[in-house]
Design a protein around this motif. Structure first.
Motif, short mmCIF file in Angstrom:
data_model
loop_
_atom_site.label_atom_id
_atom_site.label_comp_id
_atom_site.label_asym_id
_atom_site.label_seq_id
_atom_site.Cartn_x
_atom_site.Cartn_y
_atom_site.Cartn_z
N SER A 1 1.11 12.88 -86.22
CA SER A 1 0.36 13.58 -85.17
C SER A 1 -0.75 12.73 -84.57
O SER A 1 -1.00 12.79 -83.38
CB SER A 1 -0.28 14.85 -85.73
N VAL B 1 2.95 18.12 -69.91
CA VAL B 1 3.90 17.03 -70.23
C VAL B 1 4.51 17.23 -71.60
O VAL B 1 5.73 17.15 -71.78
CB VAL B 1 3.18 15.66 -70.12
N VAL B 2 3.66 17.53 -72.59
CA VAL B 2 4.18 17.64 -73.96
C VAL B 2 5.10 18.86 -74.10
O VAL B 2 6.16 18.77 -74.74
CB VAL B 2 3.03 17.67 -74.99
N PHE C 1 17.74 18.76 -80.05
CA PHE C 1 18.20 17.65 -80.89
C PHE C 1 17.62 17.74 -82.29
O PHE C 1 18.28 17.44 -83.28
CB PHE C 1 17.78 16.30 -80.28
N VAL C 2 16.35 18.14 -82.35
CA VAL C 2 15.68 18.21 -83.65
C VAL C 2 16.16 19.41 -84.43
O VAL C 2 16.40 19.35 -85.64
CB VAL C 2 14.14 18.31 -83.44
N TRP C 3 16.34 20.51 -83.73
CA TRP C 3 16.55 21.80 -84.38
C TRP C 3 17.95 21.93 -84.97
O TRP C 3 18.14 22.44 -86.06
CB TRP C 3 16.27 22.88 -83.33
N LEU D 1 13.66 18.11 -75.72
CA LEU D 1 14.13 17.41 -76.92
C LEU D 1 14.36 18.32 -78.11
O LEU D 1 14.98 17.90 -79.09
CB LEU D 1 13.11 16.33 -77.32
N SER E 1 -2.72 18.51 -67.94
CA SER E 1 -1.51 17.71 -67.72
C SER E 1 -0.89 17.28 -69.03
O SER E 1 0.34 17.25 -69.17
CB SER E 1 -1.82 16.50 -66.83
N TYR E 2 -1.73 16.99 -70.04
CA TYR E 2 -1.21 16.64 -71.36
C TYR E 2 -0.35 17.79 -71.90
O TYR E 2 0.78 17.58 -72.34
CB TYR E 2 -2.39 16.37 -72.31
N ILE F 1 -0.25 10.64 -81.43
CA ILE F 1 0.12 11.50 -80.30
C ILE F 1 -1.09 12.26 -79.79
O ILE F 1 -1.26 12.49 -78.60
CB ILE F 1 1.22 12.51 -80.73
N ILE G 1 8.49 17.99 -72.42
CA ILE G 1 9.32 17.06 -73.20
C ILE G 1 9.79 17.74 -74.49
O ILE G 1 10.91 17.50 -74.95
CB ILE G 1 8.54 15.74 -73.46
N ILE H 1 5.95 20.46 -81.83
CA ILE H 1 7.13 19.60 -81.83
C ILE H 1 7.10 18.63 -83.02
O ILE H 1 8.12 18.35 -83.64
CB ILE H 1 7.33 18.88 -80.46
N ILE H 2 5.89 18.15 -83.38
CA ILE H 2 5.79 17.27 -84.56
C ILE H 2 6.16 18.06 -85.82
O ILE H 2 6.84 17.54 -86.70
CB ILE H 2 4.37 16.68 -84.70
N ILE I 1 9.78 18.19 -86.17
CA ILE I 1 10.34 16.93 -86.66
C ILE I 1 10.16 16.81 -88.16
O ILE I 1 11.10 16.54 -88.90
CB ILE I 1 9.68 15.72 -85.95
#
Lengths: 236, 224
Positions: free
Chosen positions: B169, B209-210, B220-222, B217, B205-206, B172, B213, B150-151, B154
């Motif tokens: 990065s 979650v990532v 929006f970025v793409w 999201l 869990s990390y 995060i 999300i 995801i980074i 962005i």
């Protein structure tokens, strides 16, 4: 906070808090309502709690505000929310730097060095890094709309990963702050306050004062940024 | 679900084919790993270094080699001007899942290589509990791939890509890096598998979650 009375009220409130926090005497056996107890090993240095903790608290409030405005921008595509998000992040950075500096100076005199990589020091450092990255990202995108979208997305991602420190940190290191692993008063993210009632009162008054101060500054910052934006646009 | 996964597999295959053909990221990554390992070996020399430090260095190498290669997935689309086509032919979620899977395969094979080389070349780094070590490598790769994808999406839209990637990065990834370093230290100390379960829970869990999300999201970025 539009009305003048509220502003004057806040000024008086914070003046009283500062007055109480600095001038109330510390005595071994407090009898009068304005006397703080002396905490062995801390003495007068204990007064930092009235300023340093509210600053760190305000940093977190600003961070959450910035993320919430980021989410609202993504939902509405209204650039005014982006402006609020940046204003909150800017103020958050300022409070973050203040909290880091005050904490670091205090640590030198109480723990012996400016920086110890204690869990809470690490988390404020990470918050500083996130703010830094947020502004670095904003300066790297030219198109206004794209800049707003990307920085909003980044602040949301940062917002969901930061809470992991609460679980990660206690497993890894013992800390110096109250409430860390190794603290006899109980390990865990939530500190059990064992402060004298009058200190607790001043502390919460300061917390409320700083939070309100933040919202006041935020309001001024948003309005001045709007004016700046308005003056840059070609006049018709 | 199939509506997202089937195109995602095609995007993954497309990226793998183009990677095998051009070796866009692969060559640079391999050279980076060799250089970083050599640097560590030179700087350590004959010194006696504790296993805490060595398990930290392992993940420093992994972090920076990942940083040098994982952004290519999205940056190359922008540089070749193919992102518009991709936007037209598939849903954002499929693109994200495809790229995520590609990044995972890339970082996982890279990490396996680094882990094997590191154990062979750094004599003092002895893993006493291999189950913890390899589980950490696997879950660490999942977590690294999830946040780096995801980074990467962005920064592909920003101007200064190369320098921005590690900057964005690091904050995060820090919780994940601290966790894997701790788990690796446990594996060198000969801890029982159950002792590292907490670390694995954090990593899983990390990742969840990532990834969640990111899916929410990504569009929006793409979309331009």
């Amino acid at each position: 906070m539009k009305s003048t009375t509220a502003k004057i009220g806040l000024v008086i409130w914070l003046t009283l808090v500062i007055f109480a926090a600095i001038l109330f005497p510390m005595v071994p056996a407090p009898e009068k309502w304005y006397e703080f107890p002396i905490i062995p090993g801390l003495e007068e240095k204990a007064r930092i709690i009235f300023f340093h903790v509210p600053m760190a608290w305000t940093t977190v409030v600003a961070f959450i505000a910035s993320t919430i405005y980021g989410i609202r921008f993504l939902m509405t595509k209204n650039l005014d929310y982006d402006l609020r998000s940046v204003s909150a992040a800017g103020l958050g950075t300022m409070f973050c730097i203040l909290a880091t500096i005050t904490g670091s100076l205090w640590a030198k005199f109480n723990w012996g060095s400016f920086w110890n990589w204690d869990p809470r020091e690490t988390s404020i450092f990470v918050l500083l890094l996130i703010y830094g990255a947020y502004f670095a990202l904003r300066s790297a995108v030219d198109v206004e709309e794209k800049r707003a979208t990307l920085s909003a997305v980044y602040s949301i991602i940062a917002g969901v990963t930061v809470p992991f420190f609460i679980f990660v940190m206690p497993r890894i290191m013992t800390g110096l702050h109250p409430g860390s692993k190794g603290d006899p008063q109980g390990a865990g993210p939530v500190v059990q306050f064992k402060m004298a009632p009058n200190m607790l009162l001043v502390f919460f008054a300061s917390l409320i004062g700083f939070t309100l101060l933040y919202f006041w500054m935020f309001d001024i910052k948003v309005r001045s940024s709007r004016l700046e934006l308005h003056s840059q646009q070609p006049q018709e | 679900m199939k509506i997202f996964t089937a195109p995602a597999i095609y995007i993954f295959l497309k990226d793998s084919h183009s990677e095998i053909r051009t070796r866009y990221a692969l060559n640079a990554l391999l050279m980076f790993v060799v250089t970083a390992l050599a640097l560590v070996l030179f700087s350590v020399g004959n010194e006696v270094v504790g296993t805490d430090v060595l398990s930290g260095i392992l993940w420093v190498i992994i972090f920076f080699s990942g940083m040098s290669g994982l952004s290519r997935t999205f940056v190359s689309e922008e540089e070749r001007g193919t992102s518009a086509t991709l936007q037209l032919i598939s849903r954002p979620t499929s693109v994200l899942l495809g790229k995520l899977f590609f990044n995972f395969v890339l970082i996982f094979s890279l990490n396996m290589l680094i882990a094997v080389l590191y154990q062979l070349l750094v004599n003092r780094f002895v893993v006493l509990t291999p189950s913890i070590f390899w589980m950490t490598i696997f879950l660490g790769s999942c977590a690294l791939a999830s946040s780096s994808t995801i980074i990467a999406a962005i920064i592909a839209k920003a101007n200064t890509r190369g320098t921005l990637y590690p900057v964005l990065s690091f904050p995060i990834m820090l919780p994940l890096l601290l966790t894997v370093m701790n788990a690796t230290r446990l594996s060198t100390e000969g801890a029982a598998f159950a002792e590292a379960l907490g670390e694995f829970q954090i990593l899983i869990s990390y990742t969840v979650v990532v990834v969640t999300i990111s899916i929410l999201l990504f569009s929006f970025v793409w979309k331009d």
